[in-house]
Design an enzyme around this catalytic site. Structure first.
Site, PDB file in Angstrom:
ATOM      1  N   ASN A  34     -12.612  -1.493  -8.815  1.00 18.50           N
ATOM      2  CA  ASN A  34     -11.533  -1.709  -7.841  1.00 18.50           C
ATOM      3  C   ASN A  34     -11.062  -3.159  -7.828  1.00 18.50           C
ATOM      4  O   ASN A  34     -10.374  -3.580  -6.897  1.00 18.50           O
ATOM      5  CB  ASN A  34     -12.011  -1.320  -6.441  1.00 18.50           C
ATOM      6  N   HIS A 123     -11.581   8.750   3.570  1.00 20.93           N
ATOM      7  CA  HIS A 123     -12.875   8.341   3.034  1.00 20.93           C
ATOM      8  C   HIS A 123     -13.994   8.803   3.962  1.00 20.93           C
ATOM      9  O   HIS A 123     -13.824   8.893   5.182  1.00 20.93           O
ATOM     10  CB  HIS A 123     -12.914   6.825   2.872  1.00 20.93           C
ATOM     11  N   GLU A 164      -5.581   6.616   5.760  1.00 20.13           N
ATOM     12  CA  GLU A 164      -5.663   5.465   4.867  1.00 20.13           C
ATOM     13  C   GLU A 164      -4.260   5.097   4.408  1.00 20.13           C
ATOM     14  O   GLU A 164      -3.350   5.925   4.435  1.00 20.13           O
ATOM     15  CB  GLU A 164      -6.529   5.786   3.646  1.00 20.13           C
ATOM     16  N   SER A 168      -8.204   6.866  -1.849  1.00 16.34           N
ATOM     17  CA  SER A 168      -9.050   6.326  -2.904  1.00 16.34           C
ATOM     18  C   SER A 168      -9.212   7.234  -4.114  1.00 16.34           C
ATOM     19  O   SER A 168      -9.478   6.746  -5.214  1.00 16.34           O
ATOM     20  CB  SER A 168     -10.434   5.995  -2.345  1.00 16.34           C
ATOM     21  N   ASP A 193      -7.036   2.632   7.507  1.00 18.33           N
ATOM     22  CA  ASP A 193      -7.883   1.905   6.568  1.00 18.33           C
ATOM     23  C   ASP A 193      -7.021   1.407   5.409  1.00 18.33           C
ATOM     24  O   ASP A 193      -6.438   2.207   4.677  1.00 18.33           O
ATOM     25  CB  ASP A 193      -8.981   2.849   6.060  1.00 18.33           C
ATOM     26  N   HIS A 196      -7.556  -0.039  -0.068  1.00 15.28           N
ATOM     27  CA  HIS A 196      -7.011  -0.128  -1.421  1.00 15.28           C
ATOM     28  C   HIS A 196      -5.620  -0.740  -1.471  1.00 15.28           C
ATOM     29  O   HIS A 196      -4.997  -0.766  -2.535  1.00 15.28           O
ATOM     30  CB  HIS A 196      -7.015   1.253  -2.076  1.00 15.28           C
ATOM     31  N   LYS A 227     -12.516  -5.127  -2.877  1.00 15.67           N
ATOM     32  CA  LYS A 227     -11.696  -4.457  -3.886  1.00 15.67           C
ATOM     33  C   LYS A 227     -10.652  -5.453  -4.405  1.00 15.67           C
ATOM     34  O   LYS A 227     -10.955  -6.272  -5.260  1.00 15.67           O
ATOM     35  CB  LYS A 227     -11.079  -3.197  -3.298  1.00 15.67           C
TER      36      LYS A 227
END
Length: 368
Positions: A34, A123, A164, A168, A193, A196, A227
């Site tokens: 990541n 997640h 998110e 992911s 979240d 990423h 990440k």
């Protein structure tokens, strides 16, 4: 003492072809990490972190204790103040990991009689936070606003919605502007979240919500630094009331030894470095565009590119063939993803050369 009950479950995994093991071959081209912006291996950043540490004189090697005891060293205050500016938040609270931050936030704010609605592809740390709370927990169909609205109408107590920015496993993005509208109309509390998207999106790497000017309309935001930022740790950004509440009721914060000074300094220096080298975001976008131009089956516009395979066995076989060709591409197997959606999860980075990406797409065309 017998351990048969453990061995039986491991054997079941072996027979189903989804046993997890540690390992990995050295010297392969990275299409798995990541480290999207290459900051974990950036020697200029590493030098800055070392110089900052040297300038601070004698500092502890470790956190020494919980932040409520001996672990609240002076570097936390400076880093959190800087991150408040980065994330345009009234308050920021640093956690040891994104997993801990999400789990603490979700498990602490929801109580018995409340309802937590989470995107079914969220997640597991968001889901575990929900399960650890005493609230009723219900999933809604992935990115499906109609299903979410229907479930909000049936919900009891305070309603918390979890999602998110960039998912992911699929690399797709939540319809955040619409989610904000739905939550505002129903007085639901939205938790997002940004694991990423931190670093790779937004001014100064501040993520997608700030890029789209949605940040002030979110109850709780989680940013991860292991990440795109290439270091370690995470934070919750929101109101001062929220962070004060987490200091008092967030169990993964209260009962955890703090990060050592080096890790906290590294967080601050990583964001300072990125603010001076935002061209890295453009370089990553160019790599994504190259991959998408050569892989017509691309399902994502982000650095996470899933290549759907459909079985554990086939996903393992294709992954091994790519590794034998020198490319580190790993399979994502059920039960990590739903059966029938087993895939390769390809991560793109600024340090992937165009030639490496072209070779990868050529091999995918042969193998998939």
């Amino acid at each position: 003492m017998t351990l048969d009950f453990l061995q039986e479950k491991l054997q079941d995994r072996i027979e189903k072809g989804n046993i997890r093991t540690l390992g990995g071959k050295a010297g392969l081209v990275d299409f798995v990490s990541n480290d999207y912006l290459g900051l974990s291996q950036n020697q200029e950043l590493a030098k800055r972190i070392r110089e900052r540490m040297d300038s601070e004189g004698a500092v502890p090697n470790g956190g020494t204790g919980s932040r409520l005891l001996s672990g609240n060293h002076r570097f936390y205050g400076a880093a959190e103040q800087y991150l408040q500016e980065v994330f345009r938040a009234e308050s920021v609270l640093i956690f040891n990991s994104g997993y801990a931050a999400n789990q603490a936030l979700v498990s602490a704010v929801a109580e018995k009689g409340d309802t937590i609605l989470y995107d079914q592809l969220s997640h597991v740390c968001l889901k575990e936070g929900a399960w650890l709370s005493r609230a009723e927990t219900v999933s809604f169909l992935h990115n499906d606003l109609n299903d979410l609205e229907a479930k909000i109408k049936r919900a009891k107590g305070r309603v918390f919605v979890l999602t998110e920015t960039v998912f992911s496993m699929d690399g797709d993005m939540a319809p955040l502007a619409d989610l904000v509208e739905v939550c505002e109309q129903s007085n639901a509390y939205l938790i997002v979240d940004e694991a990423h998207s931190t670093g790779v999106m937004g001014p100064g790497g501040a993520g997608y919500m700030i890029q789209k000017n949605l940040h002030d309309r979110i109850f709780g935001r989680v940013y991860t630094f292991g990440k795109g930022m290439g270091v370690h740790g995470a934070c919750v950004a929101g109101s001062k009331i929220l962070t004060d509440y987490l200091i008092n009721f967030g169990r993964p914060f209260i009962y955890t030894t703090s990060l050592p000074p080096h890790s906290v300094l590294a967080i601050e220096e990583s964001f300072r470095y990125l603010s001076e080298h935002l061209v890295l975001q453009d370089e990553l976008e160019a790599k994504i565009n190259l991959f998408r131009s050569r892989w017509e089956k691309s399902l994502s516009h982000t650095a996470i590119q899933p290549v759907m395979i459909g079985s554990n066995k086939k996903a393992r076989e294709v992954s091994m063939s790519l590794q034998e060709a020198g490319l580190d591409v790993r399979p994502i197997l059920s039960p990590t993803v739903q059966r029938g959606t087993e895939r390769l999860r390809i991560s793109l980075h600024v340090h992937n050369t165009d030639a490496e990406i072209i070779r990868l797409t050529d091999l995918l065309s042969e193998l998939v």
